[in-house]
Design a protein around this motif. Structure first.
Motif, PDB file in Angstrom:
ATOM      1  N   ILE B 399      -2.903   8.532   2.330  1.00 31.25           N
ATOM      2  CA  ILE B 399      -2.433   8.660   1.229  1.00 31.25           C
ATOM      3  C   ILE B 399      -3.141   7.936  -0.025  1.00 31.25           C
ATOM      4  O   ILE B 399      -4.462   7.242   0.497  1.00 31.25           O
ATOM      5  CB  ILE B 399      -1.144   7.405   0.938  1.00 31.25           C
ATOM      6  CG1 ILE B 399      -1.568   6.101   1.369  1.00 31.25           C
ATOM      7  CG2 ILE B 399      -0.028   8.185   2.070  1.00 31.25           C
ATOM      8  CD1 ILE B 399      -0.387   5.092   1.194  1.00 31.25           C
ATOM      9  N   ILE B 400      -3.039   8.144  -1.220  1.00 29.92           N
ATOM     10  CA  ILE B 400      -3.483   7.821  -2.302  1.00 29.92           C
ATOM     11  C   ILE B 400      -3.213   6.190  -2.766  1.00 29.92           C
ATOM     12  O   ILE B 400      -1.984   6.199  -2.348  1.00 29.92           O
ATOM     13  CB  ILE B 400      -3.517   8.619  -3.724  1.00 29.92           C
ATOM     14  CG1 ILE B 400      -4.044  10.090  -3.475  1.00 29.92           C
ATOM     15  CG2 ILE B 400      -4.171   7.598  -4.910  1.00 29.92           C
ATOM     16  CD1 ILE B 400      -5.489  10.157  -3.356  1.00 29.92           C
ATOM     17  N   ASP B 401      -3.997   5.277  -2.697  1.00 30.41           N
ATOM     18  CA  ASP B 401      -3.269   3.865  -3.048  1.00 30.41           C
ATOM     19  C   ASP B 401      -4.001   3.287  -3.951  1.00 30.41           C
ATOM     20  O   ASP B 401      -4.885   2.631  -3.628  1.00 30.41           O
ATOM     21  CB  ASP B 401      -3.117   3.129  -1.767  1.00 30.41           C
ATOM     22  CG  ASP B 401      -2.250   1.765  -2.107  1.00 30.41           C
ATOM     23  OD1 ASP B 401      -2.055   1.501  -3.259  1.00 30.41           O
ATOM     24  OD2 ASP B 401      -1.959   1.139  -1.006  1.00 30.41           O
ATOM     25  N   LEU B 402      -3.549   3.445  -5.267  1.00 32.04           N
ATOM     26  CA  LEU B 402      -4.566   2.551  -6.282  1.00 32.04           C
ATOM     27  C   LEU B 402      -3.826   1.398  -6.592  1.00 32.04           C
ATOM     28  O   LEU B 402      -2.689   1.449  -6.908  1.00 32.04           O
ATOM     29  CB  LEU B 402      -4.759   3.353  -7.552  1.00 32.04           C
ATOM     30  CG  LEU B 402      -5.498   4.814  -7.466  1.00 32.04           C
ATOM     31  CD1 LEU B 402      -5.585   5.725  -8.605  1.00 32.04           C
ATOM     32  CD2 LEU B 402      -6.893   4.599  -6.666  1.00 32.04           C
ATOM     33  N   TYR B 403      -4.426   0.291  -6.528  1.00 30.12           N
ATOM     34  CA  TYR B 403      -3.719  -1.028  -6.816  1.00 30.12           C
ATOM     35  C   TYR B 403      -4.553  -2.121  -7.711  1.00 30.12           C
ATOM     36  O   TYR B 403      -4.863  -3.244  -7.269  1.00 30.12           O
ATOM     37  CB  TYR B 403      -3.408  -1.630  -5.475  1.00 30.12           C
ATOM     38  CG  TYR B 403      -2.375  -2.688  -5.180  1.00 30.12           C
ATOM     39  CD1 TYR B 403      -1.591  -3.099  -6.256  1.00 30.12           C
ATOM     40  CD2 TYR B 403      -2.122  -3.278  -3.999  1.00 30.12           C
ATOM     41  CE1 TYR B 403      -0.507  -4.134  -6.001  1.00 30.12           C
ATOM     42  CE2 TYR B 403      -0.903  -4.239  -3.622  1.00 30.12           C
ATOM     43  CZ  TYR B 403      -0.650  -4.509  -4.744  1.00 30.12           C
ATOM     44  OH  TYR B 403       0.553  -5.667  -4.655  1.00 30.12           O
ATOM     45  N   PRO B 404      -4.660  -1.897  -8.954  1.00 29.08           N
ATOM     46  CA  PRO B 404      -5.313  -2.596  -9.762  1.00 29.08           C
ATOM     47  C   PRO B 404      -4.521  -3.980  -9.973  1.00 29.08           C
ATOM     48  O   PRO B 404      -5.225  -4.841 -10.379  1.00 29.08           O
ATOM     49  CB  PRO B 404      -5.527  -1.978 -10.974  1.00 29.08           C
ATOM     50  CG  PRO B 404      -4.087  -0.917 -11.124  1.00 29.08           C
ATOM     51  CD  PRO B 404      -4.159  -0.353  -9.445  1.00 29.08           C
ATOM     52  N   GLY B 405      -3.111  -4.010  -9.830  1.00 32.19           N
ATOM     53  CA  GLY B 405      -2.438  -5.147 -10.038  1.00 32.19           C
ATOM     54  C   GLY B 405      -2.278  -5.737  -8.983  1.00 32.19           C
ATOM     55  O   GLY B 405      -1.238  -6.647  -8.947  1.00 32.19           O
TER      56      GLY B 405
END
Lengths: 351, 829
Positions: B399-405
């Motif tokens: 999966i895509i998982d972008l987690y900047p926070g």
């Protein structure tokens, strides 16, 4: 005249006097009778006057007889006068009889609004527990009504306070002034101006943008309570509210807490009393729950204490609120809150 | 949030009745407003699961059939049926003769009777959804799943209860069935089984197939996505449709239903894009451009502005982040590839966007309450798995998982001491740990490097360390950040009934200054005891109302409400005059001709002219009164005489005498009062109010023509300030007798009686005077009036001789002659 004839004369006078006295009617006739027998020229008086001409031994006996007769007549007269006076008064009272069923002079009856009476009853209960009554502004800053109560701008809890805003926008494009939606802003105001210990109740008007119906009114009153010091616990809150409930709703009533959320308290509760109508069985008044919810309460949130410069590690406190009209409605069996501010005397005069 | 018990049971065993469960949840802060029972009124013995053995045709009617139904215990029944969809082998809901059932024809519950339909006896019925009140469908019978046990009461098979939960703003986790299941577990001692999230990842690596970028990481904390290709759009299975309907959602199409289902399951909003409509296989999460136009799923064209957040492809927005998807990438009948989004957006920005566009959705409602970012990948995998199971297709690998926070979960401390300090209850820490564990909290190590200020200052003793726990909140809870939050968790699960009642034992604080309130309440008491009824009116009014009493022309500009409920309630009142006259009018209409004496004590709101915007308005307490109508209720004692100026003055005099104020009345001009029947009240140097008969023209504006209306108005604070504050001093009464003299004077009509009286009263032997006769007319010169005063003389040193009184009267007369030109009235002339 012999001694004997003197005495018989006296007896004769006495008997005729008594006869005439019997016949005398009112006070006037009694007076005439007195003059005739006991007056200065009265018949008995004349007999007494004549005693001087008698021999000393006769004088003693005739005198005694005359004095006895006089005393007897005087006593009879006094009795007759008393009864004649009584009949006269009775007669005049009978004439003065009134129709007691006619109405009296109307005396205008004023009264206090049920909200005023209920606020006083609520406040009195807390004053006796050492609380001081204070009041605050109804037009408030957003800061006091929300921000200092741990409800920052854009907090979803604001949804439950349908706010009426004053038509003025500041340079940030925000409306800073509003009609207070609860009496809670006074929590922050009081604590800002005092150091602990604090123990106040705050009655006052509040406003919400709300459609009115039998249980909702946009214009209503609350009483807020706040106690802050070292060592104040939720048990104290429960005890204080229990005591309040006993005084205002009766000695049998019990307080129940259930968890609820108000951003300015933690833990927060909703407090209810057991239903006085059905004693917990469930009825229309308590919506079959056996409990009647009064309002919110809880321990003052550490963020609120910090905001006013109190150290939450040292000081704890509780706050509670209640709707005045709701209390009055429960106490008096009023089923429509809109009656309170419609100002119909047919409602107001019942309290 | 509507939570079906049947759905809850998928995750947690429930061993208590739904009523008991609702009670426990409510007491713990998850308030169940209502319980909707499904099948609560189904006849247990007579509405049962049946099995259609065969369907014969009706001998006399083409559109009717004769199904024979096995209803258990070896019993069968043959009935007449009009439904086109009945078929052998079906499991159906069967109602026996005598069953209490809803009749679509009458709209009421009726007892089912045996009937002869076109020559065939029918002893019962195969039910439709409508007859069971499960739905609107009456065209065909309700077909049950094949596993339905024959002969079982239908309520045991299909019955359910839905808890309607009023979720407080701090608990977005309870906007989900799983969130509620966790609460149920803690409150009933059960354990939650979470759904399996694994699925076959048969496709290519997702990274190579889609490019996702977060341009504004401050507004999008996390963005997860999966890609499923080769799916087939269609209706979702009955169990999902049923669950959605019970939870209050309308089933649409499988993929959309799945996103809704998982949102209700986890509390995490999801969105499915038609991947073929996403240009350049690129998703950019970015702030909207000023004036950017976007058509949302509901077909509305929205004009956006930054910092509203959009989900965009390489050129256009394809969705409004956290609020609603776009029409351009909507799932269509022919969609075969779906890009599934499960993200976490900034609560405030989402709330502002939804508010500005007046577009509040299930998604924005959850995001603005601050759901946990940890939910995103779980919900994504759950929904992906369901899509594969229901709509088929293949999932891309990963999966895509972008987690900047990303924020690491922060353990929160809880100590025995704090529990005692806040709740007043001494808990053992083992109890505390077991309560918190039941809610999904986990024991954590004490974080290093955190200096605990309290412990540093108070140097906690060693046992204190054993009385402290560090706990980490479970991934679904977003409302736990400080120790007192954990205190509440303990209290609400243990139950507030276990908290004892104690009385405040701390010292009573010193009182502040005596307040206006005390004075104001005394004033109210005095007015009421003088026969006046208190009223309380709305603080908001209209310009029209204020105009009727000239308050707009002569007073300060009233404060305006930005969002008034109506024009009648658009301004804060600057006077109580209008409301008391309105109240008078309203009551005159309903009164039976009696005299009305009304008052109100309340605030007016006066903007500070120079600092309207920097300072709150002056909220001045005012008292107004209005009297009108017969002095006495129609009485045999006295003629009907209307109240006038002096009735109001009498009330005021009583009040002032009681509060110890000496008030002078001076004629005054007031825009709404009769020019010759109005006075201002002066106490010391201060004007404290006015009293007068209302001008006839003003009465007309209020519909109060007829009997005069007398109005008074007091400035409560001004009055309080004007009255001596030092309290009352006792003066002993003179032991010597009072002598009375009557003095009949002739003065010019313009000489106020108050002036004459003040001259009389200032003589040292005068203890009181009363005018008892006022006469104008024959025998008195033109322009003159005669006023007779009864004067009381008394000394506190000795009995006054008649010579002393004569002398005093002579002194008074001389002064009256000199100051107001008074002459003694010649009674014999």
């Amino acid at each position: 005249m012999s001694q004997q004839s003197h005495i018989s004369d006296i007896e004769q006078i006495e008997s005729s006097a008594l006869r005439e006295l019997d016949a005398a009617g009112g006070l006037d006739e009694l007076e005439q009778w007195r003059i005739a027998y006991l007056g200065r020229r009265g018949r008995l008086t004349q007999v007494l006057r004549r005693l001087g001409g008698l021999a000393p031994e006769e004088r003693g006996r005739v005198g005694a007889a005359a004095n006895r007769a006089k005393a007897a007549l005087e006593q009879q007269l006094a009795e007759r006068e008393r009864s004649a006076r009584k009949s006269q008064i009775d007669a005049s009272l009978a004439e003065g009889a009134i129709d007691v069923t006619l109405p009296g002079w109307p005396s205008p009856a004023g009264g206090l609004h049920p909200t005023t009476q209920t606020i006083r009853e609520i406040c009195d209960a807390f004053v006796s527990m050492g609380f001081e009554v204070m009041e605050g502004p109804e037009v408030e800053w957003d800061r006091y009504n929300f921000e200092m109560l741990n409800i920052p701008k854009h907090h979803p809890a604001r949804d439950s306070f349908n706010t009426l805003w004053i038509d003025y926008t500041d340079s940030d494009g925000e409306r800073p002034m509003l009609l207070r939606t609860h009496t809670s802003p006074m929590q922050a105001r009081v604590m800002e101006n005092r150091r602990p210990p604090v123990r106040v109740v705050v009655p006052g008007k509040c406003y919400r943008y709300e459609a009115t119906d039998p249980t909702h009114e946009w214009h209503f009153s609350q009483v807020e309570g706040l106690a802050v010091d070292r060592g104040i616990t939720m048990s104290d809150l429960k005890g204080t509210l229990q005591e309040f409930v006993r005084r205002v709703f009766g000695p049998e009533r019990r307080v129940r807490f259930r968890c609820d959320y108000f951003p300015f308290v933690e833990p927060g509760v909703d407090w209810a009393i057991d239903c006085f109508a059905c004693a917990g069985e469930g009825c229309r008044i308590c919506s079959d729950s056996g409990w009647i919810e009064i309002a919110g309460a809880g321990m003052v949130h550490p963020n609120v204490l910090k905001g006013v410069g109190y150290d939450p590690a040292v000081y704890t406190g509780f706050a509670f609120g209640m709707g005045v009209e709701r209390v009055a409605m429960l106490k008096h069996g009023i089923e429509d809150v809109r009656l309170f501010y419609a100002n119909d005397l047919r409602f107001l005069r019942q309290f | 949030m509507r939570v079906p018990i049947s759905w809850l049971k998928q995750y947690v065993p429930i061993g208590v009745s739904s009523k008991e469960l609702a009670y426990r949840l409510t007491m713990a802060g998850i308030e169940v407003g209502e319980i909707d029972e499904t099948g609560g009124d189904w006849d247990r013995d007579n509405v049962i699961v049946g099995h259609v053995l065969k369907v014969d045709s009706h001998p006399n009617a083409d559109r009717l059939t004769l199904p024979t139904v096995d209803i258990g215990n070896g019993e069968t029944a043959t009935v007449v049926c009009g439904a086109p969809n009945v078929a052998a082998g079906q499991k159906i809901a069967f109602a026996r003769e005598g069953a209490r059932l809803f009749s679509p024809r009458s709209g009421k519950v009726e007892t089912l009777k045996a009937a002869n339909i076109r020559g065939v006896e029918s002893a019962g019925m195969v039910c439709s959804s409508l007859e069971l009140q499960l739905g609107e469908d009456h065209d065909g019978i309700l077909v049950l799943d094949d596993d339905a046990p024959i002969g079982m009461p239908l309520v045991d098979y299909l019955g359910d209860a839905v808890l309607d939960i009023e979720v407080t703003p701090n608990r977005p986790d309870c906007l989900s069935v799983l969130g509620v299941a966790h609460e149920v577990a803690a409150l009933t001692g059960g354990a939650v089984t979470e759904p399996d999230l694994s699925y076959p990842e048969e496709g290519l690596e997702i990274d190579g197939q889609v490019k996702i970028e977060i341009a504004n990481p401050e507004l999008c904390y996390r963005y997860t996505a999966s890609l499923i290709t080769g799916i087939k759009m269609g209706p979702s299975p009955q169990w999902m449709q049923d669950a959605l309907v019970k939870a209050g959602q309308r089933p649409i199409v499988n993929v959309v239903d799945i996103t809704n289902y998982v949102m209700l399951e986890y509390g995490q909003p999801l969105h499915a894009f038609d991947f073929d409509a996403v240009k350049d296989r690129t998703i950019i999460v970015r702030a909207a451009r000023q004036g950017e136009e976007h058509v949302t799923l509901d077909g509305e064209k929205r004009v956006l502005s930054p910092p509203m957040l959009v989900i965009a492809d390489s050129t256009d927005a394809v969705g409004l982040a956290g609020v609603m998807g776009g029409a351009n990438a909507e799932m269509r009948d022919g969609t075969t590839s779906v890009l599934l989004e499960s993200a976490n957006f900034d609560p405030v920005n989402t709330r502002r966007t939804a508010g500005a566009l007046r577009l509040r959705t299930d998604a924005s409602y959850r995001f603005e309450r601050g759901i946990r970012a940890e939910l995103a990948p779980r919900a994504l995998r759950r929904a992906t798995k369901l899509i594969l199971e229901i709509a088929g297709g293949h999932a891309a690998k990963g999966i895509i998982d972008l987690y900047p926070g990303r924020r690491e979960p922060r353990p929160v401390k809880i100590s025995r001491a704090r529990l005692k300090q806040v709740l007043g209850v001494d808990f053992t820490m083992s109890r505390v740990e077991s309560v918190l564990s039941s809610l999904g909290f986990e024991r954590a190590k004490e974080p290093e490097g955190i200096i605990d200020l309290i412990e540093a200052v108070e140097a906690a003793p060693a046992p204190e360390r054993d009385s402290t726990l560090w706990m980490t909140a479970p991934y679904w809870r977003s409302d736990i950040s400080i120790e007192d939050d954990l205190v509440e968790e303990v209290a609400r699960v243990v139950g507030y009934d276990s908290i004892p009642e104690t009385m405040l034992a701390t010292s009573i604080p010193p009182r502040g200054e005596p307040s206006l309130r005390t004075f104001r309440e005394t004033l109210k008491d005095l007015l009421a005891s003088a026969g006046m009824q208190e009223t309380i009116s709305y603080s908001l009014t209209s310009l029209e109302s204020l105009g009727k009493v000239d308050a707009t022309a002569s007073g300060p500009e009233p404060l305006k409400i930005a969002n008034p409920m109506s024009v009648e309630l658009a301004y804060l009142r600057t006077t109580l005059r209008a409301s008391i006259l309105e109240t008078m009018e309203r009551n005159r209409r309903v009164s039976r001709g009696e005299g009305l004496r009304l008052f109100e004590v309340g605030r007016v709101y006066l903007a500070k002219e120079e600092a309207r915007e920097r300072e709150l308005p002056d909220e001045r307490e005012m008292a107004v009164g209005a009297l009108s109508g017969p002095r006495f209720q129609s009485s045999w004692h006295a003629p009907r005489v209307n109240m006038d100026f002096f009735d109001a003055k009498g009330v005021l005099e009583t009040v002032f005498a009681k509060i110890g104020g000496h008030v002078e009345y001076e004629p005054v001009r007031d825009p709404i009062l009769h020019p010759g029947k109005a006075a201002r009240m002066v106490c010391g140097d201060a004007v404290v109010g006015v009293v007068g008969e209302v001008h006839p023209a003003v009465l007309e504006r209020f519909g109060l023509e007829g009997a005069p209306v007398v109005l008074f108005e007091l400035d409560v604070e001004a009055l309080r300030q004007a009255i001596p504050q030092d309290g009352r001093r006792y003066r002993s009464a003179s032991r010597f007798p009072v002598s009375h003299r009557d003095l009949a004077l002739v003065v010019d009509t313009g000489v106020p009686s108050g002036k004459v009286q003040s001259i009389i009263d200032r003589h040292k032997l005068v203890v009181g005077s009363t005018p008892f006769d006022v006469y104008q007319g024959e025998g008195i010169g033109h322009g003159k009036k005669s006023v007779a005063y009864r004067i009381a003389f008394q000394s506190d040193r000795d009995t006054l001789t008649s010579e002393q009184v004569d002398r005093a009267q002579g002194d008074i007369m001389r002064q009256l002659r000199r100051e107001v030109g008074a002459e003694l009235r010649d009674l014999h002339g």
